[in-house]
Every structure is written in structure tokens, then in C-alpha cells.
Design an enzyme around this catalytic site. Structure first.
Site, PDB file in Angstrom:
ATOM      1  N   ALA A  28      18.880 -67.665  22.521  1.00 51.56           N
ATOM      2  CA  ALA A  28      18.313 -67.005  23.697  1.00 51.56           C
ATOM      3  C   ALA A  28      18.936 -67.520  24.997  1.00 51.56           C
ATOM      4  O   ALA A  28      19.260 -66.726  25.888  1.00 51.56           O
ATOM      5  CB  ALA A  28      16.804 -67.221  23.716  1.00 51.56           C
TER       6      ALA A  28
ATOM      7  N   HIS B 280      11.465 -96.551  32.527  1.00 56.56           N
ATOM      8  CA  HIS B 280      11.124 -97.316  31.314  1.00 56.56           C
ATOM      9  C   HIS B 280       9.609 -97.370  31.190  1.00 56.56           C
ATOM     10  O   HIS B 280       8.929 -97.600  32.195  1.00 56.56           O
ATOM     11  CB  HIS B 280      11.697 -98.726  31.426  1.00 56.56           C
ATOM     12  CG  HIS B 280      11.311 -99.610  30.277  1.00 56.56           C
ATOM     13  ND1 HIS B 280      11.913 -99.496  29.042  1.00 56.56           N
ATOM     14  CD2 HIS B 280      10.362-100.592  30.171  1.00 56.56           C
ATOM     15  CE1 HIS B 280      11.358-100.391  28.220  1.00 56.56           C
ATOM     16  NE2 HIS B 280      10.412-101.052  28.888  1.00 56.56           N
TER      17      HIS B 280
ATOM     18  N   ARG C  90      13.298 -50.473  22.113  1.00 54.29           N
ATOM     19  CA  ARG C  90      12.518 -49.711  21.116  1.00 54.29           C
ATOM     20  C   ARG C  90      11.083 -50.200  21.072  1.00 54.29           C
ATOM     21  O   ARG C  90      10.182 -49.474  20.696  1.00 54.29           O
ATOM     22  CB  ARG C  90      13.046 -49.869  19.697  1.00 54.29           C
ATOM     23  CG  ARG C  90      14.438 -50.329  19.545  1.00 54.29           C
ATOM     24  CD  ARG C  90      14.790 -50.467  18.096  1.00 54.29           C
ATOM     25  NE  ARG C  90      15.293 -51.809  17.841  1.00 54.29           N
ATOM     26  CZ  ARG C  90      15.650 -52.267  16.681  1.00 54.29           C
ATOM     27  NH1 ARG C  90      15.538 -51.511  15.625  1.00 54.29           N
ATOM     28  NH2 ARG C  90      16.119 -53.479  16.538  1.00 54.29           N
TER      29      ARG C  90
ATOM     30  N   GLU D 123      19.303 -73.966  -0.558  1.00 55.75           N
ATOM     31  CA  GLU D 123      20.392 -73.827   0.427  1.00 55.75           C
ATOM     32  C   GLU D 123      21.714 -73.814  -0.329  1.00 55.75           C
ATOM     33  O   GLU D 123      21.972 -74.665  -1.181  1.00 55.75           O
ATOM     34  CB  GLU D 123      20.331 -74.974   1.445  1.00 55.75           C
ATOM     35  CG  GLU D 123      21.596 -75.215   2.267  1.00 55.75           C
ATOM     36  CD  GLU D 123      22.065 -74.027   3.111  1.00 55.75           C
ATOM     37  OE1 GLU D 123      21.238 -73.431   3.814  1.00 55.75           O
ATOM     38  OE2 GLU D 123      23.269 -73.707   3.045  1.00 55.75           O
TER      39      GLU D 123
END
Ligand code: NAI
Length: 472
Positions: A322, A446, A37, A205
Site C-alpha cells: 500500500a 533510553h 467497483r 510452504e
């Protein structure tokens, strides 16, 4: 005017799943039509999701890091924020990627048609755009029509101050205060963007924790940071009413510990999850089966109940990510082209792109405890990593869950900068069936954050020299 055409493969939806399916099928020699669309390819992820949010999160991360340098002896002035330039910068990134996908489609001779696709029957789809309609028939169809933001019931309609992730990413302005409803991925990512840009952010929440899908210990460092950045975090709380106030403010009633509290905000962002776009496709005219949750039912080949129709990505199942869609898109294209292919990953990684990042894959401790799965845990605290300390990332940690029977990796959780990149090593370990020794004996450079994965495996193996763990 109505016309009709036939194609070998019709793909509905040009997001990361849809365009991957279209391109893979074209690369396997098929004539492909890709419908969306939107005039721009890339779907929600590119146009209104993953990419624009990461462009903004990058800016706010650098702002935050610049501020943190004051502890290290370098002080910058207060940032000057030009919202229009930020918006243009974000839009430019999206456009660059839109153009990249469009040119790849052209190079592969994938025909792109802009329009809304609705099924007429199991073998025909109508594509409508403005006053033009066309009917497309196909040998195979791959539905990759994605998902949209879930909405709370009875909220004021067409109020510009009630945002979804899509309109929040438009970054119309930086409100003085805002309420985020939902402490999942979108809520914390966009909350951190707006808070860093200067809004007083409150978050509500429903559940007792932020990012409910991840283990508590790897969310904790993020939660500690958000508590400093946000005005309030209301956990275990529920929005019971949203109204337009007399001023332009939005009036919100929140149920906290059984008592209603009343607040007003300049803007609110609703980030309470997403729902598959199944309703938009007129599936009633087909024999495609849909689950109780509204997903299109598929098998491991991404095939729906109609033999030559596949469904992939957010419209076929959770998690709505995704990278899952891209893999499923390729599987559907390959199966439609007669190749042996199956969607059978051992794990799918999740990443929250906040600062610090939170990433996990495979088994979580919460899941293991709920399911009664046996595991042995090994952790490497970043407070013992020279690289992390140099970056001011001492709060981070790398945790690996091993199978106690054969020492293979069952799950990995990481919190800290670049956790989203580091989690790929955990994914590879799970897919390849690597055990603790395989990882511990792989020479890691490292000083890097990546070596914390090897160090956590050394903790499990008992060979660690970068920590002192008293013998039991
Ligand atoms: P989500 O499912 O991650 O979080 C929604 C949160 O809202 C949950 O914690 C839920 O408990 C809470 N909630 C639901 N109803 C509520 C209510 N009435 N009041 C208060 N809290 C309520 O969904 P989100 O954040 O909207 O994201 C949608 C999808 O997009 C997810 O599936 C996610 O996978 C995907 N996404 C992924 C990103 C990433 O990978 N970094 C970024 C953004 C989105």
C-alpha cells in the site's frame, strides 16, 4: 441507459494508491472522477487486507501477551471468544475509515462513481454498475486497479471452506483445524490469528523457508514462535491435489520429500501470492503495453506507453504494498498536473505484522550475497536491551548493513515487537544518506526499542558501551 461525461483526471481504483492520486490531483486544482467497483472507498488494503488483518492481529497479540504475563506473576483465565463481536469490531474500524475517505473525497469535490471500468479505446472508459453504463473521457487517466489473490489450478469451485485472504478475514467461524497454503506474509499473519483464536493450524510452504524475501536470521524468532503456535509447518513441500471429501472436509495431498501424504482439513486458506488485475480492464482495446508478468509497463513517472495514461500500485509492479502505491499515486497525479515529480525511492520497507514483527528495508544479506555487493554488518541483540528484556522481547534484534566504503546505511532488518515502526528510522537513514556516526551520535531516548538502531551503529563504530566486544 448510457450517458457520457468528460473529466480532467479519471482515477480507476479507490485503494490507497487511487484515492491518494485522486486527492492530490484535486488539491492541485483538477476536476477528478474516482471510480471503483466497490461501494466503499479504500480498496483491498482497507476493506479486505491491511486494516482488518491488523484489527485481528491486535486482538491476538494482546491475548498472547496476557497469557505470557503468567511468567511475570499475573494469571488471567482462559479467554472467552465471541467471534461475532470480534467481526463487528473489525467491521466498525473499516467503516470508520471508509467514511473518513468518503468525507475527504466530498470535501475535495472528487466525484465518486461506483462501477467496473473497462477501456473502450485509449481515450474512453466505460463504467458499468448493475444495468447502468456510462462512458467517461479524460485529459489524463490513472489506473490504480490493484491485484487479486492467485489461485491454485484445479481446485473445487465455490467451496466455502476454501478461503482466500478476503474470506478468511470475514471470520465466519473459528475452524477446528485449517491448512494454510503459502508461508509468505498473508499465510503467517492470518495463520497466527487463527491459531491464537483456537484453530489447529498447519502450514505448507513450497520454498525451504518462511517469508522468503527476508533474511533467515530476522525470520528465525518468528519461526520459533510459530512452531509452538502451529500444529505443523511443512517447508519445501508442495500441495499436489485438493478435493472435496465426502464429509464437508477438504482432502489435500502434499508432496513432502518426494512422497505424497494425505490430510483432511475443515478449511484451507490459499495465500500463494497475488496477481495484477490487468485482465479486468479490456486493455486489448488500447495501446497500453503489459509486461510478461501481467503488470502494466510504466516509466519512473508512472506513465504507461500511452502518454496521458498512468498506472500505479499493485497493477504496475512489485512489491504489492500500500505505501508504495500511495507514493506512486501522488507522483502520477503531480506529473499529470504538470509538476516535476518522479518515483525514485532508495528503498521500500516491508513489514510482517505478526508477533514478533519482522521488518526490513534496503539491501538484505541474502540479496547482497547473491549480487556480490560488499557490506559490513553490525547487530544489536535485544537480549542486551533493558527495555526489550522488561517486555519479554529478548529474542529480537536490530541489524544494519553498512557500505564499507563510506559507512552509509545500505539496509536494515529488525525482528521484535514494533519492528514495523522502528524500520522507519532505517528508511530515513537510507533516504538521507546517513552514515553510522550520524545515527550513533543522534541521542536516542533510553530505555526504548528505538535506541537499538543507534546501538547497532555504535557496534559498527566501535563506540558501544552497552555490549563488550573483544578487540580483534
Ligand atoms: P507472498 O508472495 O508473500 O507469499 C506467497 C508464498 O506462497 C511464497 O512463500 C511462495 O513460495 C508460496 N507458494 C507459492 N505457491 C505455493 C504452493 N503451490 N504451495 C505452497 N506454497 C506456495 O504472497 P501472499 O502472502 O499471498 O501475499 C500477497 C501479497 O500481499 C504480497 O505481495 C504482499 O506484499 C502483500 N501483503 C502484504 C502484507 C504486509 O505488508 N504486511 C500483508 C498481506 C499481504
Amino acid at each position: 441507459m448510457s450517458k457520457s461525461k468528460h473529466t480532467e483526471i479519471l482515477v480507476i481504483g479507490a485503494g490507497p494508491g487511487g484515492y491518494a492520486a485522486a486527492f492530490r490531483a484535486a488539491d492541485l486544482g483538477k476536476k477528478v472522477v474516482l471510480v471503483d467497483r466497490d461501494e466503499h472507498l479504500g480498496g483491498v488494503c482497507l476493506n479486505r487486507g491491511c486494516i482488518p488483518s491488523k484489527a485481528l492481529l491486535h486482538i491476538t497479540k494482546v491475548m498472547d501477551e496476557a497469557e505470557s504475563l503468567s511468567k511475570m506473576g499475573v494469571t488471567f483465565g482462559k479467554p472467552k471468544i465471541d467471534v461475532d463481536t470480534i467481526r463487528q469490531h473489525k467491521d466498525k474500524i473499516v467503516l470508520q475509515l471508509n467514511n473518513g475517505i468518503a468525507s475527504m473525497a466530498k470535501a475535495r469535490k472528487v466525484e465518486f462513481i461506483q462501477g467496473s471500468a473497462t477501456f473502450i479505446s485509449d481515450s474512453e472508459v466505460q463504467v458499468s454498475h448493475e444495468d447502468k453504463n456510462q462512458t467517461i473521457t479524460y485529459d489524463y487517466c490513472i489506473i490504480a486497479a490493484g491485484s487479486s489473490s492467485s489461485m491454485l489450478p484445479n481446485i473445487p469451485k465455490d467451496n466455502k471452506n476454501i478461503l482466500t485472504s478476503r474470506t478468511a478475514l470475514d471470520l465466519e467461524n473459528i475452524p477446528k483445524d485449517m491448512l494454510i497454503i503459502g508461508g509468505g506474509v498473508i499465510g503467517v499473519e492470518l495463520g497466527q490469528v487463527y491459531a491464537t483464536l483456537g484453530s489447529q493450524v498447519s502450514l505448507v510452504e513450497f520454498l525451504p523457508n518462511l517469508i522468503p524475501g527476508a533474511d533467515r536470521d530476522i525470520v528465525k524468532p518468528l519461526e520459533r514462535k510459530l512452531k509452538k503456535q502451529f500444529k505443523t509447518i511443512m517447508l519445501g513441500s508442495k500441495v499436489v491435489d485438493i478435493k472435496e471429501g465426502k464429509s464437508k472436509k477438504i482432502k489435500v495431498t502434499i508432496d513432502r520429500d518426494g512422497k505424497n501424504e494425505f490430510y483432511e482439513y475443515e478449511k484451507i486458506l490459499i495465500a500463494i501470492g497475488r496477481k495484477p488485475n490487468t485482465d479486468l480492464l479490456n486493455l486489448g482495446s488500447t495501446s497500453i503495453a503489459v509486461t510478461d508478468q501481467g503488470f502494466i509497463s510504466v516509466d519512473s513517472y508512472q506513465r504507461t506507453s500511452v502518454n496521458n495514461i498512468f498506472a500505479i500500485g499493485d497493477i504496475s509492479d512489485n512489491p504489492m504494498l500500500a505505501h508504495k502505491a500511495t507514493h506512486q499515486g501522488k507522483v502520477a497525479a503531480e506529473v499529470a498536473c504538470g509538476h516535476p515529480s518522479i518515483f525514485d525511492p532508495r528503498a521500500i520497507p516491508s513489514v510482517v505484522y505478526t508477533d514478533p514483527e519482522v521488518a526490513w528495508c534496503g539491501l538484505t544479506e541474502t540479496q547482497a550475497k547473491n549480487e556480490g555487493t560488499k557490506y559490513t554488518k553490525a547487530e544489536f541483540p535485544w537480549a542486551a536491551s533493558g527495555r526489550a528484556i522488561a517486555m519479554g522481547a529478548n529474542q529480537g534484534k536490530t541489524k544494519i548493513l553498512f557500505n564499507p566504503e563510506n559507512n552509509t546505511v545500505l539496509g536494515v532488518g529488525i525482528v521484535g515487537p514494533s519492528a514495523g515502526d522502528l524500520i522507519s528510522e532505517g528508511m530515513l537513514a537510507i533516504e538521507m544518506g546517513a552514515d553510522a556516526e550520524d545515527i550513533a551520535l543522534t541521542v536516542h531516548p533510553h530505555p526504548t526499542l528505538g535506541e537499538t538502531v543507534a546501538l547497532a551503529s555504535e557496534v559498527f563504530d566501535g563506540t558501544i558501551t552497552d555490549l563488550f566486544i573483544p578487540k580483534k
